[in-house]
Design an enzyme around this catalytic site. Sequence first.
Site, PDB file in Angstrom:
ATOM      1  N   ARG A 103       0.813  -1.217   0.000  1.00 44.92           N
ATOM      2  CA  ARG A 103       0.000   0.000   0.000  1.00 44.92           C
ATOM      3  C   ARG A 103       0.853   1.277   0.000  1.00 44.92           C
ATOM      4  NH1 ARG A 103      -5.066  -0.172   2.501  1.00 44.92           N
ATOM      5  NH2 ARG A 103      -4.265  -1.897   3.728  1.00 44.92           N
ATOM      6  N   TYR A 160     -14.368  -3.054   4.114  1.00 43.99           N
ATOM      7  CA  TYR A 160     -13.697  -2.639   5.365  1.00 43.99           C
ATOM      8  C   TYR A 160     -14.235  -1.319   5.914  1.00 43.99           C
ATOM      9  CZ  TYR A 160     -10.116  -5.380   2.828  1.00 43.99           C
ATOM     10  OH  TYR A 160      -9.445  -6.304   2.090  1.00 43.99           O
ATOM     11  N   CYS A 176     -26.174  -3.994  -7.942  1.00 43.06           N
ATOM     12  CA  CYS A 176     -27.421  -4.280  -7.223  1.00 43.06           C
ATOM     13  C   CYS A 176     -27.147  -4.815  -5.826  1.00 43.06           C
ATOM     14  CB  CYS A 176     -28.263  -5.237  -8.037  1.00 43.06           C
ATOM     15  SG  CYS A 176     -28.613  -4.535  -9.633  1.00 43.06           S
TER      16      CYS A 176
HETATM   17  N1  LLP Z   1       3.401  -8.995   3.407  1.00 44.75           N
HETATM   18  C1  LLP Z   1       2.427  -9.846   3.749  1.00 44.75           C
HETATM   19  C2  LLP Z   1       2.788 -11.173   4.267  1.00 44.75           C
HETATM   20  C3  LLP Z   1       1.076  -9.457   3.638  1.00 44.75           C
HETATM   21  O1  LLP Z   1       0.114 -10.294   4.005  1.00 44.75           O
HETATM   22  C4  LLP Z   1       0.754  -8.163   3.151  1.00 44.75           C
HETATM   23  C5  LLP Z   1      -0.632  -7.728   3.009  1.00 44.75           C
HETATM   24  C6  LLP Z   1       1.825  -7.314   2.778  1.00 44.75           C
HETATM   25  C7  LLP Z   1       3.132  -7.756   2.925  1.00 44.75           C
HETATM   26  C8  LLP Z   1       1.596  -5.938   2.247  1.00 44.75           C
HETATM   27  O2  LLP Z   1       0.963  -5.137   3.174  1.00 44.75           O
HETATM   28  P1  LLP Z   1       0.826  -3.563   2.922  1.00 44.75           P
HETATM   29  O3  LLP Z   1       2.198  -2.973   2.901  1.00 44.75           O
HETATM   30  O4  LLP Z   1       0.149  -3.379   1.607  1.00 44.75           O
HETATM   31  O5  LLP Z   1       0.002  -3.086   4.048  1.00 44.75           O
HETATM   32  N2  LLP Z   1      -7.029  -5.652   1.040  1.00 44.75           N
HETATM   33  C9  LLP Z   1      -6.710  -4.955   2.267  1.00 44.75           C
HETATM   34  C10 LLP Z   1      -5.252  -5.164   2.649  1.00 44.75           C
HETATM   35  C11 LLP Z   1      -4.868  -6.609   2.768  1.00 44.75           C
HETATM   36  C12 LLP Z   1      -3.411  -6.796   3.099  1.00 44.75           C
HETATM   37  C13 LLP Z   1      -3.015  -8.216   3.009  1.00 44.75           C
HETATM   38  N3  LLP Z   1      -1.626  -8.472   3.253  1.00 44.75           N
HETATM   39  C14 LLP Z   1      -7.061  -3.489   2.102  1.00 44.75           C
HETATM   40  O6  LLP Z   1      -7.558  -3.101   1.046  1.00 44.75           O
HETATM   41  O7  LLP Z   1      -6.900  -2.699   3.051  1.00 44.75           O
END
Ligand code: LLP
Length: 427
Positions: free
Chosen positions: A279, A319, A347
């Site tokens: 992210r 979320y 829908c």
């Molecule tokens: N590493 C692992 C093992 C992970 O499970 C994740 C994210 C990341 C790295 C990357 O995390 P980030 O830096 O993006 O926070 N769909 C959700 C977020 C799910 C994250 C899953 N794992 C949302 O839209 O907020």
Amino acid sequence: MPWFAYRNGVLCAEAVPLDHIAAEVGTPAYVYSTAALTDRYRSLADAFAGMPVLIAYAMKANSNLAVLRHFGALGAGADVVSGGELQLALKAGIAPGKIIFAGVGKTRDEMALALKAGNTGIAQFNVESEPELQALSEVAAGLGLRAPVAIRINPDIDAKTHKKITTGKAENKFGISYRRAQAVYAEAAALPGINITGVHVHIGSQLTDLTPYEETFQRVAELVTALRIAGHDIRRVDLGGGLGIRYNDETPPDPRAYAELVRKHIAPLGCEIALEPGRYLVGNAGLLLTRVTYVKSADKKTFLILDAGMNDLVRPAMYEAYHGVVPVKAPESGAEIAPVDIVGPVCETGDTFAEDRPMPPVDQGDLLAILSAGAYSSAMASTYNARPLAPEVMVHGDRFAITRRRPSIEDMTALETLPAWLSEAKA
Ligand code: LLP
């Protein structure tokens, strides 16, 4: 957000007015800023200057090939969670030696693919359970190889984020408990197809407070020391991802403050450091461009009904996530602000981007931008309601390119076939 700003009364991505993109590509469409991607990558890389760091981009956040290619060119590796992601990373030119394979449910086929990637195999498997360790050892030994393994430790620390994206608590499905780590490392060391290389943690996503990170890093440092005493050669510590971004009024940590914690607790171990940011690198580098199909005045509310829906951006529905929404044409100064519900055409009542959101006057046909849609937006899209996946556009200065086109109905049905008994039947 400097990469998306009003110029001459029109919201632009870098130097490209968004109404030009809408005219050429149609809506809805995701728009990414190359300068933003570069800036985010560099700000993180610079914060870690002097430390041996591999930034393995968590491509689950956005796996568009152009985005991957761009990060690869900047020096990033990739954190992949499926055979599909692995193949995309390789296709984008990311070297197998910079790829880390995570995920709780790797299949044997996916393991074999990763072990054979390039001529070298990938850098590291992040293993999450004992049965997975056994399976990986069997697959690797069957190929005459040893799989490089970090074991994902669940430190039982509350990341203080949304419950659906917290991963480091004992009740979550991820990793091996801190308490059992020594036993599992000993088991791994005895397996013929495993080569222990490191330790992995990831406690959650969209963290806006550094305290859980600090507690985690302290635990990891203690564990690495204990594992080394037990004779394991720990060469890489993978600290996962999770750095938060600003969607609304959050104050996410500065990457330099995050890097300082790593410098304090992890760098003295003398390991290579891997990071898995998703992210942080892409979230605010993209937006979802959409047009207002109707403005509907109901008894209690005014609804802006967009041509983008929950299938294009599921985060609010899934979320209760906040995403900023702004008009592409700059509102007049002193414009009256009134609350509206901003919804999609799908829908489902849950197909709502914002409720009672204060907005300037918006008319049918106006373009809007849903902000912070670079991460977990296109990547989580679906074709629900037989809606085509929205195209993706990358902007670079005053140029833009379509990096994924909008599928036609033929594209969307290309994988379907009618069974003989139906295709033979007279319509
Ligand atoms: N590493 C692992 C093992 C992970 O499970 C994740 C994210 C990341 C790295 C990357 O995390 P980030 O830096 O993006 O926070 N769909 C959700 C977020 C799910 C994250 C899953 N794992 C949302 O839209 O907020």
